[in-house]
Design an enzyme around this catalytic site. Structure first.
Site, mmCIF file in Angstrom:
data_model
loop_
_atom_site.group_PDB
_atom_site.id
_atom_site.type_symbol
_atom_site.label_atom_id
_atom_site.label_comp_id
_atom_site.label_asym_id
_atom_site.label_seq_id
_atom_site.Cartn_x
_atom_site.Cartn_y
_atom_site.Cartn_z
ATOM 1 N N SER A 246 17.025 3.083 -29.562
ATOM 2 C CA SER A 246 17.597 1.838 -29.691
ATOM 3 C C SER A 246 17.026 0.523 -29.217
ATOM 4 O O SER A 246 17.542 -0.496 -29.399
ATOM 5 C CB SER A 246 18.937 1.958 -28.390
ATOM 6 N N HIS B 179 17.435 3.141 -37.119
ATOM 7 C CA HIS B 179 18.575 3.127 -36.216
ATOM 8 C C HIS B 179 19.828 3.066 -36.732
ATOM 9 O O HIS B 179 20.407 2.018 -37.372
ATOM 10 C CB HIS B 179 18.243 1.763 -35.364
ATOM 11 N N GLU C 168 19.596 -0.006 -39.139
ATOM 12 C CA GLU C 168 18.626 -0.845 -39.294
ATOM 13 C C GLU C 168 17.243 -0.349 -39.351
ATOM 14 O O GLU C 168 17.048 1.005 -38.812
ATOM 15 C CB GLU C 168 18.492 -1.410 -37.708
ATOM 16 N N ASN D 13 21.301 -4.509 -31.055
ATOM 17 C CA ASN D 13 21.319 -4.204 -29.589
ATOM 18 C C ASN D 13 20.565 -5.378 -28.671
ATOM 19 O O ASN D 13 21.045 -5.513 -27.819
ATOM 20 C CB ASN D 13 20.317 -3.077 -29.209
HETATM 21 N N1 CAA Z 1 33.128 11.105 -37.119
HETATM 22 C C1 CAA Z 1 33.010 10.767 -35.690
HETATM 23 N N2 CAA Z 1 33.360 10.210 -34.874
HETATM 24 C C2 CAA Z 1 34.933 9.941 -35.515
HETATM 25 C C3 CAA Z 1 35.348 10.000 -36.539
HETATM 26 C C4 CAA Z 1 34.402 10.662 -37.449
HETATM 27 N N3 CAA Z 1 34.811 11.089 -38.841
HETATM 28 N N4 CAA Z 1 36.698 9.782 -36.690
HETATM 29 C C5 CAA Z 1 36.947 9.144 -35.503
HETATM 30 N N5 CAA Z 1 35.778 9.139 -34.727
HETATM 31 C C6 CAA Z 1 35.998 8.975 -33.091
HETATM 32 C C7 CAA Z 1 35.970 8.089 -32.425
HETATM 33 O O1 CAA Z 1 34.730 7.489 -31.913
HETATM 34 C C8 CAA Z 1 37.106 8.096 -31.278
HETATM 35 O O2 CAA Z 1 36.931 9.164 -30.450
HETATM 36 P P1 CAA Z 1 38.080 10.106 -29.759
HETATM 37 O O3 CAA Z 1 39.420 10.281 -30.647
HETATM 38 O O4 CAA Z 1 37.387 11.583 -29.951
HETATM 39 O O5 CAA Z 1 38.386 9.924 -28.270
HETATM 40 C C9 CAA Z 1 38.186 8.532 -32.159
HETATM 41 O O6 CAA Z 1 37.481 9.491 -32.963
HETATM 42 C C10 CAA Z 1 38.902 7.441 -32.765
HETATM 43 O O7 CAA Z 1 39.396 7.528 -33.576
HETATM 44 P P2 CAA Z 1 40.437 6.619 -34.499
HETATM 45 O O8 CAA Z 1 40.778 7.475 -35.891
HETATM 46 O O9 CAA Z 1 41.126 6.126 -33.800
HETATM 47 O O10 CAA Z 1 39.129 5.648 -35.063
HETATM 48 P P3 CAA Z 1 39.135 4.131 -35.429
HETATM 49 O O11 CAA Z 1 39.394 4.072 -37.024
HETATM 50 O O12 CAA Z 1 40.217 3.510 -34.405
HETATM 51 O O13 CAA Z 1 37.697 3.418 -35.282
HETATM 52 C C11 CAA Z 1 35.904 2.980 -34.244
HETATM 53 C C12 CAA Z 1 37.033 3.824 -34.210
HETATM 54 C C13 CAA Z 1 35.223 2.767 -35.660
HETATM 55 C C14 CAA Z 1 34.758 3.765 -33.416
HETATM 56 C C15 CAA Z 1 36.243 1.620 -33.586
HETATM 57 O O14 CAA Z 1 36.548 1.672 -32.717
HETATM 58 C C16 CAA Z 1 35.002 0.749 -33.498
HETATM 59 O O15 CAA Z 1 34.264 0.065 -34.255
HETATM 60 N N6 CAA Z 1 34.294 0.535 -32.207
HETATM 61 C C17 CAA Z 1 33.105 -0.109 -31.815
HETATM 62 C C18 CAA Z 1 31.921 0.897 -32.244
HETATM 63 C C19 CAA Z 1 30.436 0.081 -32.098
HETATM 64 O O16 CAA Z 1 30.419 -1.022 -31.664
HETATM 65 N N7 CAA Z 1 29.571 0.925 -32.247
HETATM 66 C C20 CAA Z 1 28.251 0.470 -32.132
HETATM 67 C C21 CAA Z 1 27.596 0.726 -30.664
HETATM 68 S S1 CAA Z 1 26.296 0.366 -30.425
HETATM 69 C C22 CAA Z 1 25.092 1.563 -31.243
HETATM 70 O O17 CAA Z 1 25.599 2.361 -31.727
HETATM 71 C C23 CAA Z 1 23.738 1.137 -31.153
HETATM 72 C C24 CAA Z 1 23.083 1.752 -30.001
HETATM 73 O O18 CAA Z 1 21.726 1.770 -30.038
HETATM 74 C C25 CAA Z 1 23.602 1.684 -28.577
HETATM 75 P P1 NAD Z 2 22.692 11.856 -25.926
HETATM 76 O O1 NAD Z 2 22.416 11.928 -24.498
HETATM 77 O O2 NAD Z 2 23.874 11.820 -26.421
HETATM 78 O O3 NAD Z 2 21.655 13.037 -26.546
HETATM 79 C C1 NAD Z 2 20.214 13.462 -26.376
HETATM 80 C C2 NAD Z 2 20.051 14.741 -26.782
HETATM 81 O O4 NAD Z 2 18.500 14.752 -26.755
HETATM 82 C C3 NAD Z 2 20.602 15.890 -25.720
HETATM 83 O O5 NAD Z 2 21.110 16.659 -26.554
HETATM 84 C C4 NAD Z 2 19.341 16.355 -25.163
HETATM 85 O O6 NAD Z 2 19.424 17.703 -24.692
HETATM 86 C C5 NAD Z 2 18.251 16.037 -26.413
HETATM 87 N N1 NAD Z 2 16.890 15.997 -25.981
HETATM 88 C C6 NAD Z 2 16.393 15.738 -24.729
HETATM 89 N N2 NAD Z 2 15.193 15.920 -24.975
HETATM 90 C C7 NAD Z 2 14.776 16.776 -25.938
HETATM 91 C C8 NAD Z 2 13.482 17.354 -26.530
HETATM 92 N N3 NAD Z 2 12.487 17.460 -26.071
HETATM 93 N N4 NAD Z 2 13.650 18.102 -28.010
HETATM 94 C C9 NAD Z 2 14.985 17.793 -28.378
HETATM 95 N N5 NAD Z 2 16.017 17.520 -28.166
HETATM 96 C C10 NAD Z 2 15.897 16.967 -26.746
HETATM 97 O O7 NAD Z 2 21.717 10.466 -26.546
HETATM 98 P P2 NAD Z 2 22.279 9.927 -27.821
HETATM 99 O O8 NAD Z 2 23.379 8.858 -27.325
HETATM 100 O O9 NAD Z 2 22.461 10.654 -28.852
HETATM 101 O O10 NAD Z 2 20.823 8.870 -28.003
HETATM 102 C C11 NAD Z 2 19.732 9.497 -28.684
HETATM 103 C C12 NAD Z 2 18.807 8.422 -29.215
HETATM 104 O O11 NAD Z 2 19.695 7.450 -30.052
HETATM 105 C C13 NAD Z 2 18.371 7.758 -27.987
HETATM 106 O O12 NAD Z 2 17.151 6.841 -28.692
HETATM 107 C C14 NAD Z 2 19.226 6.323 -28.118
HETATM 108 O O13 NAD Z 2 18.640 5.248 -27.560
HETATM 109 C C15 NAD Z 2 19.820 6.368 -29.493
HETATM 110 N N6 NAD Z 2 20.718 5.644 -30.008
HETATM 111 C C16 NAD Z 2 22.139 5.825 -29.350
HETATM 112 C C17 NAD Z 2 23.072 5.162 -29.624
HETATM 113 C C18 NAD Z 2 24.574 5.570 -28.951
HETATM 114 O O14 NAD Z 2 25.399 4.673 -29.057
HETATM 115 N N7 NAD Z 2 24.533 6.308 -27.712
HETATM 116 C C19 NAD Z 2 23.348 4.478 -30.830
HETATM 117 C C20 NAD Z 2 22.078 4.310 -31.687
HETATM 118 C C21 NAD Z 2 20.920 5.175 -31.045
#
Ligand code: CAA
Ligand code: NAD
Length: 287
Positions: free
Chosen positions: A115, A136, A148, A186
């Site tokens: 990320s 990404h 990305e 991010n």
């Molecule tokens: N596969 C996986 N997960 C699914 C799914 C599928 N086919 N269908 C639904 N889900 C998941 C949802 O995450 C959520 O979880 P639970 O029900 O288990 O609690 C649930 O299912 C919601 O289901 P809905 O049918 O109600 O889904 P929705 O149509 O309302 O949309 C959403 C859900 C698309 C996640 C919407 O809420 C959304 O866009 N949220 C914002 C997501 C976002 O911003 N993501 C980016 C995060 S940042 C990132 O990823 C980068 C990083 O590096 C951190």
């Molecule tokens: P997570 O905590 O859900 O899962 C991480 C997994 O990696 C765990 O199952 C752990 O057991 C495994 N792991 C740790 N060390 C390992 C090893 N040596 N060999 C194999 N597996 C190992 O984390 P996540 O949210 O899936 O994030 C994974 C990566 O994706 C990170 O780099 C995170 O920044 C990135 N990412 C996360 C998100 C998010 O929304 N959570 C979105 C985009 C990218």
């Protein structure tokens, strides 16, 4: 490309395996314990069933996708992959150790779903910086349209082109980002989530009011505290720490409450508790 290796079967790894298998690739999904990989397969099965119920995937395609995913705990199995995507914990040392443990096919491409961490620096710990790239995905991978693509300094044009081709075959829209801390999405999104946690810690609003505020006042699909829980508070903290360390800019300092929650093991939805408690039928705000 026929076979995709995915390392780490957590939130992101299971989603990347899901969309790759659905696109027709054979998938090798690995984690450190078989129980984690098996839990990922159960999640994929549940999420495929949701797509069948919604009519976006046929039952036959869902069954075929699941059958294409092979689980392992042995990184040697990734030697059969044409592209390996590392999606393990957001920790540079963990990722570097994984790369050093791999013996990939000479032609294979290697990508990281990090990320925030420098792609150029990760690439330098591998045996193939020219065939290494940031790839990404967004959570939840099956529903989020974006990928990305982040080339490092040594990434070749051919590697970049193959990443675009892969994203296209998954049906995702790709954007390119420079290898700058946290890339594009991010860089903008995570400071907003961190700011919502500062606001909560300072008593500006309750969990419900902050989330309702951004949902109804800015049309966000999830409130920022719900989204922080959904991303994983440990992952969000690591991203903020990478941004702060890489830039030296105090505007990226993690909110103290975020640090405290991670210290408590309250890492969000995946652990059952974060800014909400997920133990009941509906999430309940914890503050
Ligand atoms: N596969 C996986 N997960 C699914 C799914 C599928 N086919 N269908 C639904 N889900 C998941 C949802 O995450 C959520 O979880 P639970 O029900 O288990 O609690 C649930 O299912 C919601 O289901 P809905 O049918 O109600 O889904 P929705 O149509 O309302 O949309 C959403 C859900 C698309 C996640 C919407 O809420 C959304 O866009 N949220 C914002 C997501 C976002 O911003 N993501 C980016 C995060 S940042 C990132 O990823 C980068 C990083 O590096 C951190
Ligand atoms: P997570 O905590 O859900 O899962 C991480 C997994 O990696 C765990 O199952 C752990 O057991 C495994 N792991 C740790 N060390 C390992 C090893 N040596 N060999 C194999 N597996 C190992 O984390 P996540 O949210 O899936 O994030 C994974 C990566 O994706 C990170 O780099 C995170 O920044 C990135 N990412 C996360 C998100 C998010 O929304 N959570 C979105 C985009 C990218």
């Amino acid at each position: 490309m026929n076979t995709i290796g995915v390392i780490g079967s957590g939130l992101m790894g299971n989603g990347i395996a899901h969309v790759s298998a659905l696109a027709g690739y054979d998938v090798i999904l690995s984690d450190i314990e078989m129980a984690r990989a098996e839990a990922a397969r159960a999640t994929i099965q549940k999420n495929l069933a949701r797509m069948v119920a919604k009519g976006s995937v046929t039952e036959a395609d869902a069954d075929a996708a699941l059958a294409r995913i092979r689980l392992t705990t042995d990184n040697a199995d990734h030697a059969a992959a044409d592209l390996v995507i590392e999606a393990a914990t957001e920790n540079e040392g963990v990722k570097a150790r994984i790369f050093q443990s791999l013996s990939l096919a000479p032609h294979a491409l290697l990508a990281s779903n990090t990320s925030s961490i420098s792609i150029t620096r990760l690439a330098s710990t591998t045996d193939r910086p020219d065939r290494f790239c940031g790839l990404h995905f967004f959570n939840p991978v099956p529903l989020m349209a974006l990928v990305e693509i982040i080339p490092g300094l040594a990434t070749s044009e051919d590697t970049k082109a193959k990443m675009h081709e892969f994203a296209r075959r998954l049906g995702k829209t790709a954007i390119e980002a420079a290898d700058s801390p946290a890339f594009i999405v991010n860089r903008v999104l995570c400071p907003m989530l961190n700011e919502a946690i500062f606001a909560l810690g300072e008593g500006v609003g309750s969990v419900t009011d902050i989330d309702t505020g951004l949902k109804l006042g800015a049309n966000h699909p999830m409130g920022p505290l719900t989204l922080a829980d959904f991303v994983g508070l440990d992952t969000l903290l690591s991203i903020m720490q990478v941004m702060q360390a890489a830039t030296g800019d105090p505007k990226y300092r993690p909110a103290p409450l975020l640090v405290k929650y991670v210290e408590a093991g309250w890492t969000g939805k995946k652990s059952g508790r974060g800014f909400y408690d997920y133990s009941g039928p509906e999430p309940v705000p914890t503050r």
